[in-house]
Design an enzyme around this catalytic site. Sequence first.
Site, PDB file in Angstrom:
ATOM      1  N   LYS A  76       7.622  32.945  39.358  1.00  0.00           N
ATOM      2  CA  LYS A  76       7.686  34.338  38.885  1.00  0.00           C
ATOM      3  C   LYS A  76       7.193  34.524  37.446  1.00  0.00           C
ATOM      4  O   LYS A  76       7.081  35.649  36.979  1.00  0.00           O
ATOM      5  CB  LYS A  76       9.136  34.837  38.977  1.00  0.00           C
ATOM      6  CG  LYS A  76       9.662  34.822  40.404  1.00  0.00           C
ATOM      7  CD  LYS A  76      10.637  35.926  40.680  1.00  0.00           C
ATOM      8  CE  LYS A  76      10.851  36.152  42.156  1.00  0.00           C
ATOM      9  NZ  LYS A  76      10.660  34.980  43.023  1.00  0.00           N
ATOM     10  N   GLY A 112       0.547  24.722  42.749  1.00  0.00           N
ATOM     11  CA  GLY A 112      -0.432  25.236  43.710  1.00  0.00           C
ATOM     12  C   GLY A 112      -1.411  26.181  43.042  1.00  0.00           C
ATOM     13  O   GLY A 112      -1.602  26.131  41.815  1.00  0.00           O
ATOM     14  N   GLY A 114      -1.370  29.376  42.236  1.00  0.00           N
ATOM     15  CA  GLY A 114      -0.861  30.249  41.170  1.00  0.00           C
ATOM     16  C   GLY A 114      -0.769  29.507  39.847  1.00  0.00           C
ATOM     17  O   GLY A 114      -1.299  29.955  38.816  1.00  0.00           O
ATOM     18  N   THR A 115      -0.138  28.334  39.875  1.00  0.00           N
ATOM     19  CA  THR A 115       0.052  27.530  38.659  1.00  0.00           C
ATOM     20  C   THR A 115      -1.297  27.075  38.095  1.00  0.00           C
ATOM     21  O   THR A 115      -1.530  27.136  36.885  1.00  0.00           O
ATOM     22  CB  THR A 115       0.923  26.295  38.986  1.00  0.00           C
ATOM     23  OG1 THR A 115       2.142  26.747  39.564  1.00  0.00           O
ATOM     24  CG2 THR A 115       1.218  25.456  37.760  1.00  0.00           C
ATOM     25  N   ILE A 136       3.441  22.707  50.114  1.00  0.00           N
ATOM     26  CA  ILE A 136       3.706  22.254  51.481  1.00  0.00           C
ATOM     27  C   ILE A 136       2.697  22.882  52.431  1.00  0.00           C
ATOM     28  O   ILE A 136       2.488  22.380  53.526  1.00  0.00           O
ATOM     29  CB  ILE A 136       5.145  22.577  51.958  1.00  0.00           C
ATOM     30  CG1 ILE A 136       5.411  24.087  52.001  1.00  0.00           C
ATOM     31  CG2 ILE A 136       6.187  21.864  51.115  1.00  0.00           C
ATOM     32  CD1 ILE A 136       6.642  24.455  52.814  1.00  0.00           C
ATOM     33  N   ASP A 137       2.058  23.986  51.990  1.00  0.00           N
ATOM     34  CA  ASP A 137       1.140  24.698  52.887  1.00  0.00           C
ATOM     35  C   ASP A 137      -0.185  23.960  53.108  1.00  0.00           C
ATOM     36  O   ASP A 137      -0.928  24.301  54.028  1.00  0.00           O
ATOM     37  CB  ASP A 137       0.832  26.089  52.323  1.00  0.00           C
ATOM     38  CG  ASP A 137       2.046  26.999  52.344  1.00  0.00           C
ATOM     39  OD1 ASP A 137       3.070  26.604  52.925  1.00  0.00           O
ATOM     40  OD2 ASP A 137       1.972  28.105  51.770  1.00  0.00           O
ATOM     41  N   MET A 179       6.565  28.082  57.526  1.00  0.00           N
ATOM     42  CA  MET A 179       5.858  28.599  56.349  1.00  0.00           C
ATOM     43  C   MET A 179       4.349  28.447  56.525  1.00  0.00           C
ATOM     44  O   MET A 179       3.887  27.656  57.350  1.00  0.00           O
ATOM     45  CB  MET A 179       6.359  27.920  55.084  1.00  0.00           C
ATOM     46  CG  MET A 179       7.702  28.475  54.616  1.00  0.00           C
ATOM     47  SD  MET A 179       8.202  27.816  53.026  1.00  0.00           S
ATOM     48  CE  MET A 179       9.676  28.795  52.719  1.00  0.00           C
ATOM     49  N   ARG A 274      14.892  33.639  71.851  1.00  0.00           N
ATOM     50  CA  ARG A 274      15.578  33.467  70.577  1.00  0.00           C
ATOM     51  C   ARG A 274      14.545  33.266  69.466  1.00  0.00           C
ATOM     52  O   ARG A 274      13.524  32.622  69.674  1.00  0.00           O
ATOM     53  CB  ARG A 274      16.491  32.231  70.605  1.00  0.00           C
ATOM     54  CG  ARG A 274      17.691  32.369  71.528  1.00  0.00           C
ATOM     55  CD  ARG A 274      18.705  33.376  70.972  1.00  0.00           C
ATOM     56  NE  ARG A 274      19.908  33.444  71.780  1.00  0.00           N
ATOM     57  CZ  ARG A 274      20.075  34.253  72.821  1.00  0.00           C
ATOM     58  NH1 ARG A 274      19.096  35.062  73.204  1.00  0.00           N
ATOM     59  NH2 ARG A 274      21.209  34.259  73.485  1.00  0.00           N
ATOM     60  N   GLN A 282      12.038  23.675  55.151  1.00  0.00           N
ATOM     61  CA  GLN A 282      10.768  22.931  55.125  1.00  0.00           C
ATOM     62  C   GLN A 282      10.413  22.439  53.731  1.00  0.00           C
ATOM     63  O   GLN A 282       9.570  21.567  53.562  1.00  0.00           O
ATOM     64  CB  GLN A 282       9.629  23.822  55.625  1.00  0.00           C
ATOM     65  CG  GLN A 282       9.779  24.225  57.057  1.00  0.00           C
ATOM     66  CD  GLN A 282       9.020  25.502  57.368  1.00  0.00           C
ATOM     67  OE1 GLN A 282       7.893  25.456  57.825  1.00  0.00           O
ATOM     68  NE2 GLN A 282       9.624  26.648  57.116  1.00  0.00           N
TER      69      GLN A 282
HETATM   70  O1  F6P Z   1       3.614  28.322  48.770  1.00  0.00           O
HETATM   71  C1  F6P Z   1       4.467  27.637  49.577  1.00  0.00           C
HETATM   72  C2  F6P Z   1       5.410  28.529  50.293  1.00  0.00           C
HETATM   73  O2  F6P Z   1       6.169  27.642  51.003  1.00  0.00           O
HETATM   74  C3  F6P Z   1       4.796  29.602  51.190  1.00  0.00           C
HETATM   75  O3  F6P Z   1       4.461  29.179  52.465  1.00  0.00           O
HETATM   76  C4  F6P Z   1       5.863  30.656  51.224  1.00  0.00           C
HETATM   77  O4  F6P Z   1       5.331  31.925  51.471  1.00  0.00           O
HETATM   78  C5  F6P Z   1       6.436  30.575  49.848  1.00  0.00           C
HETATM   79  O5  F6P Z   1       6.277  29.232  49.424  1.00  0.00           O
HETATM   80  C6  F6P Z   1       7.876  30.993  49.767  1.00  0.00           C
HETATM   81  O6  F6P Z   1       8.303  30.997  48.461  1.00  0.00           O
HETATM   82  P1  F6P Z   1       9.702  31.555  47.920  1.00  0.00           P
HETATM   83  O7  F6P Z   1      10.372  30.374  47.314  1.00  0.00           O
HETATM   84  O8  F6P Z   1       9.312  32.566  46.916  1.00  0.00           O
HETATM   85  O9  F6P Z   1      10.470  32.134  49.055  1.00  0.00           O
END
Ligand code: F6P
Length: 356
Positions: A76, A112, A114-115, A136-137, A179, A274, A282
């Site tokens: 953030k 990732g 952003g950083t 992780i993505d 995710m 469900r 994850q």
């Molecule tokens: O960027 C990795 C990630 O796991 C995304 O797949 C997911 O949208 C996001 O982080 C979730 O982040 P937060 O911790 O803000 O819920």
Amino acid sequence: MPEPKKLAMLTGGGDCPGLNAVIRAAVMTARNYGWEVYGVRNGFAGLLRVDVLRLSREKVKGILHTGGTILGSTNKVDPFAVKAGTQVDDQSDLVIENFRNEGFEALITIGGDGTQNIAYKFLKRGIPVVGVPKTIDNDVSATEVTFGFDTAVATATDALDKLHPTAESHQRVMVVEVMGRNAGWIALHSGIAGGADVILIPEIPFDIDKVCAKVRVRYEMGRNFAIIVVAEGALPTGGEFKGQLEDRRHEATESSLCNRIAQYIRRDTGHDVRAIVLGHLQRGGSPTTYDRLLGSRYGAAAVRLVRDGQFGKMVALRGGEIVAVDLHDAIERMKAVPVVSDIVQTARDLGIAFGD
Ligand code: F6P
């Protein structure tokens, strides 16, 4: 540039298994050159208010196998756009001043897109930066794999293994949301490894009626259950579900993607359905062997880049070797699942539907 003596290191964005392996490896490698490493707490936030700690060998003992990050993290805080109420301020000068006042000579940014985007802006402002890719993505284009991905896939696959017998026992359809904001790597890998019937990913828009048709065929064949893996960013053909992209809390709410899909399938097929959101599970847990190794290799290599004065670079895995790539190239585009690829074709060959 003079040889750095004091290195700063931060983890930014969502945490991921293997971060501590990177931190530990960087500290241990830097010690070999007689350098000190300082950990910056909570990503760039720790450089806005000088929240740093010296990472001695003691501090990184026993963390190789642990999840999370001992430095804390945030997705953030962007010093170039700090939010205070309705106001947005550029406080990057303060970060640069703090960095210099602390006598840091290099900054290792583990994060990732952003950083690394923020890191690149600081590089252009004269901060000697080396990047380490994390998510992780697995959607960073410059590297074949990011650490954390293997652990996340293992967690998701384990969940699918556990859902299989209960789905079969109750003749249910299980819709499992994993995710993957922009890329479907976790869904694809865990879906194949976990024997899913349908995999929905952002790269292949899906037709919900085709998903229902696949479910119906399974029941008609006497396979009275179905497992559907859906990446959080999967999109139906012709757009998104209303509010889908804003509502990303990774919780099983009424409006979460897997719930909407589950409701539709329930209505359309009449089967018991469900919805499960794996969410932050994850991101947790002990990193797999693969992620500990990759994290350690990245951490050590990042310090070697600092030693060689290779700033503006990011470590990456290519052809099984750790290489240095330009930070700028690394952040330019994300790595989506190639729709025409061996792995997607393998899934199709196994009878897995993508809803297309
Ligand atoms: O960027 C990795 C990630 O796991 C995304 O797949 C997911 O949208 C996001 O982080 C979730 O982040 P937060 O911790 O803000 O819920």
